[in-house]
Every structure is written in structure tokens, then in C-alpha cells.
Design a protein around this motif. Sequence first.
Motif, PDB file in Angstrom:
ATOM      1  N   HIS A  29      43.394  44.047  37.345  1.00 17.87           N
ATOM      2  CA  HIS A  29      44.162  44.130  36.101  1.00 17.87           C
ATOM      3  C   HIS A  29      43.989  42.824  35.340  1.00 17.87           C
ATOM      4  CE1 HIS A  29      46.811  42.049  38.909  1.00 17.87           C
ATOM      5  NE2 HIS A  29      47.539  41.611  37.896  1.00 17.87           N
TER       6      HIS A  29
ATOM      7  N   HIS B  31      45.054  39.519  34.545  1.00 19.15           N
ATOM      8  CA  HIS B  31      45.958  38.624  35.258  1.00 19.15           C
ATOM      9  C   HIS B  31      46.699  37.671  34.312  1.00 19.15           C
ATOM     10  CE1 HIS B  31      44.438  39.772  39.213  1.00 19.15           C
ATOM     11  NE2 HIS B  31      43.219  39.743  38.697  1.00 19.15           N
TER      12      HIS B  31
ATOM     13  N   HIS C 130      52.852  47.432  37.322  1.00 23.49           N
ATOM     14  CA  HIS C 130      52.848  45.965  37.194  1.00 23.49           C
ATOM     15  C   HIS C 130      52.349  45.610  35.790  1.00 23.49           C
ATOM     16  CE1 HIS C 130      52.095  41.771  37.828  1.00 23.49           C
ATOM     17  NE2 HIS C 130      50.794  41.921  37.772  1.00 23.49           N
TER      18      HIS C 130
ATOM     19  N   ASP D  41      48.181  43.722  42.175  1.00 19.80           N
ATOM     20  CA  ASP D  41      49.589  43.321  42.189  1.00 19.80           C
ATOM     21  C   ASP D  41      50.518  44.535  42.188  1.00 19.80           C
ATOM     22  OD1 ASP D  41      48.582  40.808  42.044  1.00 19.80           O
ATOM     23  OD2 ASP D  41      49.445  40.312  40.096  1.00 19.80           O
TER      24      ASP D  41
HETATM   25 FE   LIG Z   1      49.237  40.273  38.060  1.00 23.20          FE
END
Ligand SMILES: [Fe+2]
Length: 345
Positions: free
Chosen positions: A57, A59, A113, A130
Motif C-alpha cells: 500500500h 506507506h 488500513h 498493514d
Molecule cells: Fe501503512
Amino acid sequence: MIFRQLFDSTSCTYTYLLASRPGGEALIIDPVLEKADRYIQLLRELDLRLVKAVDTHLHADHITGLGALRDRTKCITVMGEQSGVDVVSMRVAEGDRIEIEGLSLGVLYTPGHTDDSYCFVMDDRVFTGDTLLIRGTGRTDFQNGDPVAQYDSIFNKLLKLPGDTLVYPAHDYKGDTVSTIEEERAWNPRLQVASCAEYVALMRGLNLPNPKMMDVAVPANAHVGLAQEKVLAAGWSLTPQEALDLLGRPEIALVDLRERREREKHGVIPGSLHAPYPDLAEYVRPGGMLHELAAATGRRLVFYCAFGERSAMAVLAAQEAGLAKACHIQGGIDAWKKVNGPVVR
Ligand SMILES: [Fe+2]
């Protein structure tokens, strides 16, 4: 299989290096910019050729190593189709597979997330980003996070995997390295909820401070696209419209650099040849199929891919191999479709 779990102690990020054999292709998941030298060194030591760099993803707590690894190894970058990143070489969605020589990762879309969070399943293990951490879950209070979506991703996708599936997260702050689905189901305090509503209430009550790096990392990670000034300045780019005007003309040879799965899913420009990007060096060197085709016919090679990154790197490789007329379609087949360029399946 070669499997390495690497750690960045500044952001507590785990990065995973995967390959099926020494001397073969490698893939890296969630690389950290500051560790790029280390990855390059390890790849050399293990005699591996990096072909894909994947982020689970976008970050917020560290700057991704995707762009640096692409620039240094000519690998391709991969993220989910929802990601707010400017350009990656390949985008994936639920049900796709990320493949390298000898290895194949199943793609699970697991928003919550962030809205671009993905998990990758490979045989006995899952890389959970995450979404699911060891005895924790990724926060859901920024980057279009959504605890309802995360509940669904965890309970209806990840926890449906076999209980002994190994869980490899993108972070750990306590020193744990690996868990299993069964262990998390039993002992992860965030998962001991009776309903989605209870999970949402738990997540909304966390009130966490923002990550220290967030204001730097998020904008940086949204701009990892390849710098294409050199290709543009040299006149080695066609706009999609210019390419469309040349379609069917005998003086060009269109070359599709994408993988079979991408071609099947997104279609192909009519009349194009197929030369997958990982083998490009073989095709463009003297004696290679594309080199000899261009030499024998005088045709101009026009490379294309998904978003114009692999094709820009291909132009540079072809030019280096002496193919002075080689060029590419800016923005790839994605941009081609936006000017209503024809596509066949
Ligand atoms: Fe993250």
C-alpha cells in the motif's frame, strides 16, 4: 525457495525478498528507500536478478524503495489499482497473480488500513502489509482508512485462509517476526470482537498520534514514477494520438512488453508483437529477434506497456543496443484507450 525477511529499524518495517533459485529472478515486497544499497548488495551476493518491486500500500511511515530499485535494477514496480501513486509499471487487483520465474503470488484486495491495501498469498504464507499485524491491525484513521472495510478484509478474507498459513506483516514494533492465521484468530486482541460494530468502536477509540514521517513519506510515495525527460527530449516518445495516427502503417512495428495475464485482461493493440519486458535484453541485442527485425525491415520499433514505464526503459535499452529509431507510447495502453485507440482481446 529463497526467502529473506529484512528489517528497517527506523520505521520497524519488514521487507521480503523472494526467489525460486540462486541465479534466478527475484521479487521484493515493501522495500525501504534507505535500505536500497543493502538490497542491491544482497541480490548480488545471492546471485539474483530483481524483476519486481511491490508495495502492499502507499506507506505513511517510510519512503518506499520502489523508485530507487527500479532506477538501479530496471525492475518493474507494482501496486494496487486503487493506489494514489502517480505511475507504477504494473497495477494489480483482487484475483490477479504476481509472477516471477518459479513463484506466483495470489492478490487479495484488503482495504481498511488504507483504500489501496493489498495482501499477497504464496503457498504456506501470506504477506499482510498493514492489514493484519502480529497481535495488532493497521490503523484506519487516515489515507481513506475504514474500519468497516478492514473488518471485512480481515474476517472475510484473511481469516478464511488455512489456520496454519504463516503471517508475515509489513511492520512489527515488539520484535515478533512471524505468526499464523490460527494464532492471530486466537490471540490478537483486536480480533476478539463479537461484531463489525464492536471492531469499529475499538478502532475509532484508538486516538493514535500521526506517524512522524507522514508529512514527508506520503507525498514522496505518491511520486515514484520513472523520470522520462531523457526519452522525451531525445524524441523517443509518441503521444497516444501520434501512435494512433501511425497504426497499421508498414514502417512501424508495435511491440507489447506486458505479461500474458495483462494482455488477456486489458487487451492488445491490433497487429502488435509480444516481447515480455523481463526478456527484453535478449530481444534487442544484436542477433536478438527485435534487433534483427528492425535491421532487416527498417521498421521503427514502437514499444508499449501498461502505463509507459517498461516501454520507456525498453527504449533506452534498445537505443543502447543500437536501435536508433526505437520509441514508445507515452502512458501505455492506459493512455491509448483514453484516445479511443482500438484494442483486441
Ligand atoms: Fe501503512
